[in-house]
Design an enzyme around this catalytic site. Structure first.
Site, mmCIF file in Angstrom:
data_model
loop_
_atom_site.group_PDB
_atom_site.id
_atom_site.type_symbol
_atom_site.label_atom_id
_atom_site.label_comp_id
_atom_site.label_asym_id
_atom_site.label_seq_id
_atom_site.Cartn_x
_atom_site.Cartn_y
_atom_site.Cartn_z
ATOM 1 N N HIS A 78 0.843 -1.202 0.000
ATOM 2 C CA HIS A 78 0.000 0.000 0.000
ATOM 3 C C HIS A 78 0.869 1.239 0.000
ATOM 4 C CE1 HIS A 78 0.594 -1.489 4.110
ATOM 5 N NE2 HIS A 78 0.653 -0.216 4.489
ATOM 6 N N HIS A 138 0.942 5.105 1.170
ATOM 7 C CA HIS A 138 0.318 6.121 2.022
ATOM 8 C C HIS A 138 0.408 7.462 1.300
ATOM 9 C CE1 HIS A 138 0.422 3.851 5.993
ATOM 10 N NE2 HIS A 138 1.346 3.165 5.321
HETATM 11 P P1 5GP Z 1 1.601 0.108 7.403
HETATM 12 O O1 5GP Z 1 1.980 0.318 8.826
HETATM 13 O O2 5GP Z 1 1.495 -1.355 7.078
HETATM 14 O O3 5GP Z 1 2.463 0.860 6.438
HETATM 15 O O4 5GP Z 1 0.171 0.768 7.226
HETATM 16 C C1 5GP Z 1 -1.027 0.102 7.452
HETATM 17 C C2 5GP Z 1 -2.060 1.177 7.624
HETATM 18 O O5 5GP Z 1 -3.334 0.576 7.546
HETATM 19 C C3 5GP Z 1 -1.972 1.892 8.959
HETATM 20 O O6 5GP Z 1 -1.745 3.282 8.744
HETATM 21 C C4 5GP Z 1 -3.314 1.615 9.607
HETATM 22 O O7 5GP Z 1 -3.831 2.705 10.349
HETATM 23 C C5 5GP Z 1 -4.177 1.266 8.430
HETATM 24 N N1 5GP Z 1 -5.260 0.350 8.750
HETATM 25 C C6 5GP Z 1 -5.138 -0.805 9.441
HETATM 26 N N2 5GP Z 1 -6.318 -1.417 9.545
HETATM 27 C C7 5GP Z 1 -7.211 -0.632 8.905
HETATM 28 C C8 5GP Z 1 -8.611 -0.755 8.679
HETATM 29 O O8 5GP Z 1 -9.254 -1.709 9.087
HETATM 30 N N3 5GP Z 1 -9.212 0.235 7.981
HETATM 31 C C9 5GP Z 1 -8.503 1.323 7.497
HETATM 32 N N4 5GP Z 1 -9.194 2.243 6.816
HETATM 33 N N5 5GP Z 1 -7.175 1.463 7.705
HETATM 34 C C10 5GP Z 1 -6.541 0.496 8.395
#
Ligand code: 5GP
Length: 177
Positions: free
Chosen positions: A163, A165
């Site tokens: 993903h 951001h």
């Molecule tokens: P990472 O830390 O893997 O780069 O980012 C994962 C992101 O997914 C985090 O910023 C977290 O807040 C977001 N996230 C996790 N679970 C959910 C969810 O159930 N719904 C949404 N909209 N965002 C989520």
């Protein structure tokens, strides 16, 4: 998790709880005992799910849980795109900026993270970034924005479905933490 797709105010604890809810399904670690995102990411690395395990993002893609969706290729005029190039974007449940959107491929195709990218992924990787630009314009981020891709435990990745951001709406700092 109790995701209703709505935006909650930022707090370090809620960030850790979101991460922990994805990675601690079969461990005895207590999310509230985690001191930092870094520790949560290290815990994720210590108990990695199988590479093909579904993530919370699959539930969002399949509309099994709600999310605040801001962009979906299938709803666009150019929906003749191959499945492997389609993207979905939705607001982060724990926003780190006034605008915080996650842009994901609708089909993961082995891309648990950027470090798993192969040559066949060039098209989808380009489309993720291009879509970030489209959404930034849609969101009125005319003064700039930041793109982040966390990868692996050192990168504090918590959801193993690649993903992008998209963060904006405030002045960013450098260097990043
Ligand atoms: P990472 O830390 O893997 O780069 O980012 C994962 C992101 O997914 C985090 O910023 C977290 O807040 C977001 N996230 C996790 N679970 C959910 C969810 O159930 N719904 C949404 N909209 N965002 C989520």
């Amino acid at each position: 998790m109790s995701n209703n797709g709505s935006i909650k105010p930022h707090s370090q604890n809620s960030r850790i709880e979101v991460i922990a809810s994805h990675i601690l399904t079969s461990t005895t670690l207590n999310p509230s005992s985690m001191a930092s995102e870094k520790e949560a990411a290290i815990a994720a690395a210590a108990a990695p799910p199988p590479a093909d395990a579904p993530t919370i993002f699959d539930k969002i893609i399949n509309k099994e849980i709600p999310a605040n969706i801001v962009y979906e290729d299938d709803k666009r005029p150019f929906s003749a795109l191959p499945d492997l190039q389609r993207v979905l974007a939705f607001r982060d449940i724990n926003p780190q900026a006034p605008t915080h959107i996650l842009i994901i491929p609708k089909v993961r195709d082995g891309l648990t993270g950027l470090s798993k990218a192969e040559e066949r992924h060039i098209d989808i990787l380009g489309r993720l970034l291009y879509t970030a630009n489209v959404i930034a314009k849609q969101e009125g981020l005319d003064d700039g924005f930041r793109i982040v891709i966390n990868d692996g435990p050192n990168g504090c990745q918590s959801v193993y479905h690649i993903h992008v951001h998209l963060l904006g709406g405030r002045q960013m700092n450098w260097p990043p933490g």
